[in-house]
Design a protein around this motif. Structure first.
Motif, PDB file in Angstrom:
ATOM      1  N   ASP A  27       0.854  -1.130  -0.084  1.00 10.94           N
ATOM      2  CA  ASP A  27       0.093   0.081   0.098  1.00 10.94           C
ATOM      3  C   ASP A  27       0.806   1.369   0.092  1.00 10.94           C
ATOM      4  N   ASP A  28       2.088   1.287   0.690  1.00 14.26           N
ATOM      5  CA  ASP A  28       2.871   2.321   0.731  1.00 14.26           C
ATOM      6  C   ASP A  28       4.339   1.803   0.231  1.00 14.26           C
ATOM      7  N   LYS A  29       4.752   2.083  -0.806  1.00  9.28           N
ATOM      8  CA  LYS A  29       5.935   1.760  -1.293  1.00  9.28           C
ATOM      9  C   LYS A  29       7.219   2.076  -0.393  1.00  9.28           C
ATOM     10  N   LEU A  30       7.319   3.246   0.257  1.00  6.88           N
ATOM     11  CA  LEU A  30       8.435   3.514   1.154  1.00  6.88           C
ATOM     12  C   LEU A  30       8.542   2.519   2.232  1.00  6.88           C
ATOM     13  N   TYR A  31       7.475   2.508   2.945  1.00  5.77           N
ATOM     14  CA  TYR A  31       7.246   1.766   4.014  1.00  5.77           C
ATOM     15  C   TYR A  31       7.297   0.001   3.695  1.00  5.77           C
ATOM     16  N   SER A  32       6.852  -0.127   2.538  1.00  3.04           N
ATOM     17  CA  SER A  32       7.111  -1.719   2.232  1.00  3.04           C
ATOM     18  C   SER A  32       8.528  -1.986   1.896  1.00  3.04           C
ATOM     19  N   ALA A  33       9.371  -0.917   1.261  1.00  2.00           N
ATOM     20  CA  ALA A  33      10.676  -1.329   1.111  1.00  2.00           C
ATOM     21  C   ALA A  33      11.559  -1.190   2.463  1.00  2.00           C
ATOM     22  N   ILE A  34      11.260  -0.360   3.374  1.00  3.99           N
ATOM     23  CA  ILE A  34      11.748  -0.394   4.827  1.00  3.99           C
ATOM     24  C   ILE A  34      11.634  -1.522   5.405  1.00  3.99           C
TER      25      ILE A  34
END
Length: 277
Positions: A27-34
């Motif tokens: 849903d959130d690419k940045l948090y998913s990558a983190i």
């Protein structure tokens, strides 16, 4: 290149495409990558006591690679904010292997046969051709994408040299992922603790799966760098775009253009040339 190294690199490319699909589906690419990188750091921390310790000579390379990979992550986010991913992503991934090839041959003593040069050129041309499928992006976005290509080439060359000095690809991989993932996770906890914590708790299973995927992918690539020229490894890693197109089409139900499938065919042809080199 031996058949075993070639097959291992293709498997690493498949793992790379898989964890990227996990990030893309988030849903959130940045948090998913983190979540992926943070999970990889936790897995590395658990395994570190059982791994050989890399030589002291490789430590500066691990630190330098960590700095570049953190910058890479920030630049990717910024690039995608202002430009079309379908244009900037191929610019980043298609330019980097050429830079690695030129620098590794000129300065690091790697040797590439004419067939290997041809295979790298075919793969990079196929990937760069995908950039023309995107809408016209901003000049700043294109500049950032090319800058990121230099950073990708930079940490590839640094890691390739570091892992060869380390004496243990396994130990080097674990320490690299621990340093990189913990750096990004620390930043998230300081800058966006509430939002990041909520997302990471809700999606921890995907984060762990992605963490295993990214560790396996880059870990196998690091090992391959001790067995084959850096440029060949860097180019074959981009076979992940081929697997990515298949995953996007079959699993994510995305519309994949004919140009992307043609590019995937070009990448496959280049991979065959590298196997024969």
């Amino acid at each position: 290149m031996t058949l075993s190294v070639f097959c291992i690199l293709l498997f690493a490319a498949l793992l790379h495409a898989t964890w990227n699909a996990i990030v893309k589906a988030g849903d959130d690419k940045l948090y998913s990558a983190i979540g992926v990188t943070g999970s990889a750091a936790l897995i590395a921390l658990v395994l570190l006591p059982f791994a050989p310790t890399p030589s002291a000579a490789s430590v500066p390379f691990m630190v330098a690679s960590t700095v570049l990979q953190v910058i890479y992550t920030v630049l990717v986010a910024k690039t995608y904010q202002i430009s079309d991913m379908s244009q900037t992503y191929p610019l980043m991934r298609g330019t980097a292997p050429l830079l690695v090839a030129i620098i590794s041959v000129l300065f690091l003593g790697d040797h590439l046969s004419p067939l290997a040069w041809c295979g790298i050129a075919v793969i990079c041309t196929a990937i760069l051709g995908m950039a023309f499928n995107g809408r016209s992006g901003s000049q700043l976005g294109i500049i950032l994408a090319l800058l990121n290509a230099c950073i990708i080439a930079g940490y590839t060359l640094i890691d390739g040299t570091g892992v060869r000095l380390s004496g243990t690809a396994f130990g080097y991989t674990l320490w690299s992922f621990f340093l990189n993932g913990s750096s990004l996770l620390t930043w998230a906890m300081i800058a966006r603790r509430r939002e990041a914590s909520r997302y990471l708790v809700q999606h921890w299973k995907k984060g762990m799966l992605g963490g295993l995927g990214t560790m396996g992918s880059y870990g196998l690539a690091l090992w391959a760098m001790t067995q084959a020229p850096l440029a060949v490894v860097a180019a074959l890693r981009e076979s992940s775009i081929l697997f990515g197109a298949i995953i996007a089409w079959l699993l994510l139900k995305e519309r994949v253009s004919g140009l992307r499938f043609i590019a995937a065919g070009g990448i496959a042809a280049g991979a065959i040339l590298l196997r024969l080199s």
